[in-house]
Design an enzyme around this catalytic site. Structure first.
Site, PDB file in Angstrom:
ATOM      1  N   GLY A  72       0.825  -1.207   0.000  1.00  0.00           N
ATOM      2  CA  GLY A  72       0.000   0.000   0.000  1.00  0.00           C
ATOM      3  C   GLY A  72       0.859   1.258   0.000  1.00  0.00           C
ATOM      4  O   GLY A  72       0.531   2.252  -0.657  1.00  0.00           O
ATOM      5  N   ASN A 152      -7.119   4.085   9.666  1.00  0.00           N
ATOM      6  CA  ASN A 152      -6.542   2.886  10.269  1.00  0.00           C
ATOM      7  C   ASN A 152      -6.518   2.912  11.791  1.00  0.00           C
ATOM      8  O   ASN A 152      -6.394   1.877  12.426  1.00  0.00           O
ATOM      9  CB  ASN A 152      -5.116   2.661   9.740  1.00  0.00           C
ATOM     10  CG  ASN A 152      -4.269   3.904   9.810  1.00  0.00           C
ATOM     11  OD1 ASN A 152      -4.593   4.934   9.226  1.00  0.00           O
ATOM     12  ND2 ASN A 152      -3.175   3.833  10.543  1.00  0.00           N
ATOM     13  N   GLN A 182      -7.395   0.266   4.127  1.00  0.00           N
ATOM     14  CA  GLN A 182      -8.198  -0.324   5.220  1.00  0.00           C
ATOM     15  C   GLN A 182      -9.630  -0.631   4.787  1.00  0.00           C
ATOM     16  O   GLN A 182     -10.391  -1.203   5.579  1.00  0.00           O
ATOM     17  CB  GLN A 182      -8.231   0.616   6.430  1.00  0.00           C
ATOM     18  CG  GLN A 182      -6.896   0.763   7.139  1.00  0.00           C
ATOM     19  CD  GLN A 182      -6.451  -0.498   7.877  1.00  0.00           C
ATOM     20  OE1 GLN A 182      -7.229  -1.416   8.127  1.00  0.00           O
ATOM     21  NE2 GLN A 182      -5.172  -0.542   8.212  1.00  0.00           N
ATOM     22  N   SER A 202      -3.941  -2.909  -0.485  1.00  0.00           N
ATOM     23  CA  SER A 202      -2.793  -3.713  -0.068  1.00  0.00           C
ATOM     24  C   SER A 202      -3.235  -5.136   0.236  1.00  0.00           C
ATOM     25  O   SER A 202      -4.291  -5.344   0.847  1.00  0.00           O
ATOM     26  CB  SER A 202      -2.175  -3.066   1.187  1.00  0.00           C
ATOM     27  OG  SER A 202      -1.128  -3.856   1.673  1.00  0.00           O
ATOM     28  N   HIS A 204      -1.903  -7.528   2.298  1.00  0.00           N
ATOM     29  CA  HIS A 204      -1.832  -8.165   3.629  1.00  0.00           C
ATOM     30  C   HIS A 204      -2.922  -7.718   4.594  1.00  0.00           C
ATOM     31  O   HIS A 204      -3.025  -8.254   5.693  1.00  0.00           O
ATOM     32  CB  HIS A 204      -0.422  -8.011   4.228  1.00  0.00           C
ATOM     33  CG  HIS A 204      -0.070  -6.640   4.700  1.00  0.00           C
ATOM     34  ND1 HIS A 204       0.022  -6.327   6.030  1.00  0.00           N
ATOM     35  CD2 HIS A 204       0.234  -5.502   4.035  1.00  0.00           C
ATOM     36  CE1 HIS A 204       0.389  -5.050   6.165  1.00  0.00           C
ATOM     37  NE2 HIS A 204       0.512  -4.536   4.959  1.00  0.00           N
ATOM     38  N   THR A 240      10.021  -7.468 -12.188  1.00  0.00           N
ATOM     39  CA  THR A 240       9.284  -8.711 -12.447  1.00  0.00           C
ATOM     40  C   THR A 240       8.103  -8.825 -11.491  1.00  0.00           C
ATOM     41  O   THR A 240       8.252  -8.632 -10.283  1.00  0.00           O
ATOM     42  CB  THR A 240      10.228  -9.923 -12.275  1.00  0.00           C
ATOM     43  OG1 THR A 240      11.317  -9.749 -13.186  1.00  0.00           O
ATOM     44  CG2 THR A 240       9.511 -11.232 -12.560  1.00  0.00           C
ATOM     45  N   CYS A 328       0.864   0.007  12.716  1.00  0.00           N
ATOM     46  CA  CYS A 328       1.171  -0.475  11.376  1.00  0.00           C
ATOM     47  C   CYS A 328       2.229   0.378  10.696  1.00  0.00           C
ATOM     48  O   CYS A 328       2.647   0.088   9.590  1.00  0.00           O
ATOM     49  CB  CYS A 328      -0.077  -0.536  10.523  1.00  0.00           C
ATOM     50  SG  CYS A 328      -0.888   1.029  10.434  1.00  0.00           S
TER      51      CYS A 328
HETATM   52  N1  PLP Z   1      -2.569   3.254   4.236  1.00  0.00           N
HETATM   53  C1  PLP Z   1      -3.265   2.852   5.315  1.00  0.00           C
HETATM   54  C2  PLP Z   1      -4.557   3.511   5.642  1.00  0.00           C
HETATM   55  C3  PLP Z   1      -2.788   1.812   6.107  1.00  0.00           C
HETATM   56  O1  PLP Z   1      -3.476   1.416   7.176  1.00  0.00           O
HETATM   57  C4  PLP Z   1      -1.550   1.214   5.758  1.00  0.00           C
HETATM   58  C5  PLP Z   1      -0.972   0.148   6.604  1.00  0.00           C
HETATM   59  O2  PLP Z   1      -1.378  -0.080   7.697  1.00  0.00           O
HETATM   60  C6  PLP Z   1      -0.890   1.658   4.611  1.00  0.00           C
HETATM   61  C7  PLP Z   1      -1.424   2.686   3.884  1.00  0.00           C
HETATM   62  C8  PLP Z   1       0.410   1.028   4.178  1.00  0.00           C
HETATM   63  O3  PLP Z   1       0.162  -0.231   3.619  1.00  0.00           O
HETATM   64  P1  PLP Z   1       1.355  -1.333   3.518  1.00  0.00           P
HETATM   65  O4  PLP Z   1       1.563  -1.843   4.901  1.00  0.00           O
HETATM   66  O5  PLP Z   1       0.820  -2.362   2.574  1.00  0.00           O
HETATM   67  O6  PLP Z   1       2.527  -0.622   2.975  1.00  0.00           O
END
Ligand code: PLP
Length: 386
Positions: A72, A152, A182, A202, A204, A240, A328
């Site tokens: 993300g 988030n 999110q 994203s 994960h 790739t 995060c």
């Molecule tokens: N944007 C938001 C709102 C998020 O909550 C996060 C990760 O928690 C990201 C971006 C970043 O995503 P990534 O962990 O895949 O880089």
């Protein structure tokens, strides 16, 4: 083995077993490079096309609107830096909010150092920015607005469809980027119908692996690539392709999306049940809105008189995993800008935990967590206040 209750799903999620199985097959059998012209390459290329078709179906767009990235964060960087570089002759002004993820706020900081001007909009005490506020900030030289869909940390759901409309009425040339990391597969989002030009997601966060991200780029939306190399993905993102990750992301997304209404109902019920139980504890507060006006999976709790880190570890001792504020971004302790922006009293800034649910959570998880909080909080308060 001790029972574990994982309630940190906004940080990351468990990969669905079927997704992991599919990825295993790709890793050990269908490991070709999609750029190779032999059978192995064609097989990998087919995996890419199938995944794109699935994800395009979920977003209601064409496959050619999708670019795969590594996460993300990269999608957010590509959207903002790519748009800024492509449109800097038209203007050097961007608009965003004060509660964006660092993937946006650190990128706008970088753009400021490159001579761009950024307006950071405040939010109300539920974490919401209004379409009028955004429209008022948009100028003739505004090249891009970036607003997240679901926050988030507190689960605020921004009115992105109304914001998109307000932006285009004020300046049809201003691009609208939505960080949907999110919200993808946790809320309905259709960029084509919401005046969204760029959208980040994203893997994960949706029971797919780490290391895979997605950027939707609308028709006729011009951005510049920020990674240079072999020209994969039409030159927009060289390197790739992560075929297993891409296939895994599409597979998990489809699984979640197929039962979205049912899953959302379940998540909202579990969330409300936890909120009802924790609000029985004196001086515990829920930040932001609740019910379907908020995210289905995020609960931000402030616990007066108890430090978040201490509570987190006390829960961990019982096998319950939550996060302090937003974990995060990094493991650096920091005061949350989002909590400050919603006007949380100073004494609660350091006393706020985030509980985030997934489709794997059960009623038993919720009841056990509520019981643990009811036991731990009075105990910790006695300890810290004595
Ligand atoms: N944007 C938001 C709102 C998020 O909550 C996060 C990760 O928690 C990201 C971006 C970043 O995503 P990534 O962990 O895949 O880089």
């Amino acid at each position: 083995m001790r029972r574990e209750i994982y309630l940190d799903n906004s940080a990351t999620t468990a990969v669905l077993p079927e997704t992991a199985e599919l990825m295993h097959t790709i890793y050990v059998e269908e490991y070709g490079n999609p750029s190779s012209t032999h059978h192995k390459g064609v097989e990998a290329e087919r995996r890419l096309r199938t995944a794109k078709k699935t994800l395009a179906g979920i977003l209601g767009c064409s496959e050619k609107n999708l670019i795969f990235t590594s996460c993300g964060t990269e999608s957010d960087n590509l959207a903002l830096i790519g748009a800024a570089r492509a449109h800097c002759r038209r203007g050097k002004h961007l608009v965003t909010t004060m509660i964006e993820h660092p993937a946006i706020l650190e990128t706008t900081k970088y753009l400021e150092s490159e001579g761009f001007e950024v307006t950071y909009l405040p939010v109300d005490n539920s974490g919401l920015v209004s379409p009028q506020q955004v429209a008022e900030a948009v100028r003739s030289d505004t090249i891009l607005v970036s607003v997240m869909h679901i926050n988030n940390e507190i689960g605020a759901v921004e009115p992105v469809a109304e914001i998109g409309k307000a932006i285009k009425e004020k300046n049809p040339e201003t691009l609208f980027h939505v960080d949907a990391v999110q919200s993808f597969c946790k809320a309905q989002i259709c960029p084509g119908k919401m005046n969204i030009d760029l959208l980040s997601a994203s893997g994960h966060k949706i029971h797919a692996p780490k290391g895979i991200g997605l950027l939707y780029i609308g028709d006729r939306v011009r951005i510049r690539n920020i990674i240079f190399g072999g020209g994969q993905q039409g030159g927009m993102r060289s390197g790739t392709e992560n075929v297993a990750g891409i296939a895994g992301m599409a597979f998990s997304a489809q699984k979640l999306y197929r039962n979205l209404d049912q899953e959302l109902e379940k998540l909202y019920t579990l969330k409300q049940c936890l909120i009802d139980q924790v609000l029985e504890i004196p001086e515990v507060y829920v930040n932001g809105k609740t019910g379907t006006e908020s995210a289905p999976h995020v609960i931000s709790l402030s616990v007066k008189g108890v430090r978040a880190e201490v509570l987190l570890h006390a829960l961990e001792d019982k096998g319950i995993y939550v996060s302090a504020g937003s974990a995060c971004a990094s493991n650096r302790p920091h005061v949350s800008e989002t909590l400050k922006a919603i006007g949380l009293p100073k004494e609660l800034l350091d006393s706020t935990i985030r509980i985030s649910l997934s489709i794997f959570n059960t009623q038993e998880d919720i009841d056990d967590t509520a019981a643990a909080l009811k036991e731990i909080i009075p105990f910790l308060r006695r300890y810290t206040r004595s």
